[in-house]
Design an enzyme around this catalytic site. Structure first.
Site, mmCIF file in Angstrom:
data_model
loop_
_atom_site.group_PDB
_atom_site.id
_atom_site.type_symbol
_atom_site.label_atom_id
_atom_site.label_comp_id
_atom_site.label_asym_id
_atom_site.label_seq_id
_atom_site.Cartn_x
_atom_site.Cartn_y
_atom_site.Cartn_z
ATOM 1 C CG PHE A 171 -1.814 1.271 1.212
ATOM 2 C CD1 PHE A 171 -3.014 1.268 0.538
ATOM 3 C CD2 PHE A 171 -1.410 2.439 1.852
ATOM 4 C CE1 PHE A 171 -3.821 2.412 0.499
ATOM 5 C CE2 PHE A 171 -2.207 3.582 1.818
ATOM 6 C CZ PHE A 171 -3.411 3.560 1.144
ATOM 7 C CG ASP A 257 6.511 2.769 0.889
ATOM 8 O OD1 ASP A 257 6.654 3.773 1.609
ATOM 9 O OD2 ASP A 257 5.386 2.366 0.512
ATOM 10 C CE LYS A 286 1.393 6.941 6.257
ATOM 11 N NZ LYS A 286 0.072 7.582 6.309
#
Length: 436
Positions: A171, A257, A286
């Protein structure tokens, strides 16, 4: 009447007409209850989320309060974004100080904050260049672009034949490029045609990965070192080292990632640090801003990053002055306050306590690293997971349902042992007393 007088007369006429129109006005009316907020939001907002029925109005540290004043443990942490907690004073001060000085220029000109951030990032993570973007998905998409261009320029892949390999269960966002790599039908169904040149292999399977990388047109393998959205799935020891060896063997770029798993979340600064390996491209996001402001970054060495030349990639807001100062403050908090070490220690307690105390007929296992964890539940399906999530909310904790069989927990890394143990008590009592 002169031309100027005539135009003035017309303008006055149109202004009067405009002022008589019954246009909507900004309203200061504030909803007085959670139910009212939810009702009003659903009426005017796209239905692309299914939030827990709680309306938060304030956050501080690891806690949040709803509009009725009830206090909650935040064990979602803004999808692993609030590593530094809610409203960390150092980050908020850096932001407000910069807001009063300079917040945006565009990259059409230089400003005096970008080099500060990028010098820090390159030294901290041992890379030579940084591409500054805004969101995690932009970081992923930018990495794919860089890898493709590198494939044509350096690996000499025939034009428009480059392939990128991804792991099942990945994801990295909801753009067309991201969902084209997804194995979740909710993400990709009815959004085609999808981006070509993608291939999916099983996660944590070096044999299948090697089969894919033998294709000389593969330019990159993009993978999460710990799959967050899939439910804190940890690969076997040696998997990441094997990925590094295979990518080197077949001259393929390894895109790491770390948008969720990085910056201390798993108890190491980067999740790949568990195996002491270095990817070719590193994606951060984030917690790079502590959840205060959108910012992401792609890091790599010059031999890869220099395929980008003026005009080949960009972003209006990427690398703006405000984002740079917020990121610098956020990184300083992670390092100076020992959040990486705390995440490791608290994570060990979290998994140990839950594995020992949770009823085996309710919870199958607890998995994760640091403070990115999931409880795999023994339930009848997705409805039970959401009911259990709502019971946790009623008992003062916000968690995240994952698919049909797990709950994910990613509290701020500033959490103390006392706070963690209070949270564990809520989880244990709620799950063990849950009626399927």
């Amino acid at each position: 009447m002169s031309g100027l007088q005539n135009r003035s007369s017309q303008l006055f006429k149109y202004t009067r007409l405009f002022n008589n129109v019954n246009l909507p006005r900004l309203s200061s009316t504030t909803a007085k209850s959670s139910a009212e907020v939810i009702q009003r939001e659903k009426k005017v907002s796209a239905n692309n989320y299914d939030p827990s029925p709680v309306v938060i109005t304030r956050g501080e540290g690891i806690f949040m309060w709803d509009v009725e004043g009830k206090k909650y443990y935040d064990f979602v942490g803004g999808f692993a974004t609030l590593n530094q907690g809610h409203c960390h004073p150092k980050i908020i001060k850096a932001m407000t100080d910069q807001l009063n000085r300079l917040h945006h220029t565009s990259r059409a000109i230089f400003h005096d904050s970008l080099y500060e951030l990028n010098e820090f990032l390159t030294k901290q993570f041992d890379y030579e260049k940084v591409l500054n973007m805004n969101t995690g998905v932009e970081g992923g998409e930018s990495s794919v672009k860089i890898a493709r261009k590198w494939g044509y320029r350096v690996k000499k892949i025939p034009q428009n034949q480059a392939q990128v390999v991804f792991a099942h269960g990945n994801f990295w966002g909801r753009t067309i490029a991201a969902i084209s790599a997804s194995t979740d039908p909710t993400s990709f169904d009815e959004f085609g045609p999808h981006v070509p040149g993608y291939q999916i292999v099983p996660y944590d399977d070096l044999g299948k990965l090697e089969q894919a990388l033998r294709n000389p047109n593969v330019c990159a393998f993009m993978v999460e070192p710990l799959q967050g959205e899939a439910g804190a799935v940890v690969p076997s020891l040696g998997y990441l080292k094997g990925v590094r060896e295979l990518c080197t063997k077949y001259n393929v770029l390894w895109i790491d990632d770390e948008v969720q798993a990085g910056l201390g979340r798993t108890g190491k600064m980067l999740a790949v640090d568990y195996e002491n390996v270095k990817p070719d491209l590193l994606i951060l996001g984030k917690a790079l801003s502590g959840g205060v402001y959108p910012i992401s970054a792609v890091l790599g060495n010059s031999e890869v990053m220099d395929v980008l030349t003026p005009g080949t990639h960009g972003s209006t807001y990427g690398g703006n002055a405000l984002a740079c100062k917020v990121a610098l403050a956020s990184l300083d908090v992670i390092i100076s306050e020992g959040l990486v070490e705390n995440a490791f220690k608290m994570g060990e307690i979290f998994r140990s306590e839950l594995n020992a105390r949770l009823s085996k007929d309710k919870a199958i296992k607890v998995r994760g690293r640091g403070l990115l964890n999931a409880i795999v539940l023994n339930t009848k399906g997705v409805s039970d997971v959401y009911k259990l999530n709502n019971e946790l909310k009623s008992n003062g904790m916000i968690s995240k349902p994952i698919g049909s069989g797990a709950l994910r927990f990613s509290p701020p890394l500033i959490i103390t042992e006392a706070q963690l143990r209070e949270g564990i008590d809520i989880i244990v009592n709620t799950i063990n007393n849950f009626k399927n």
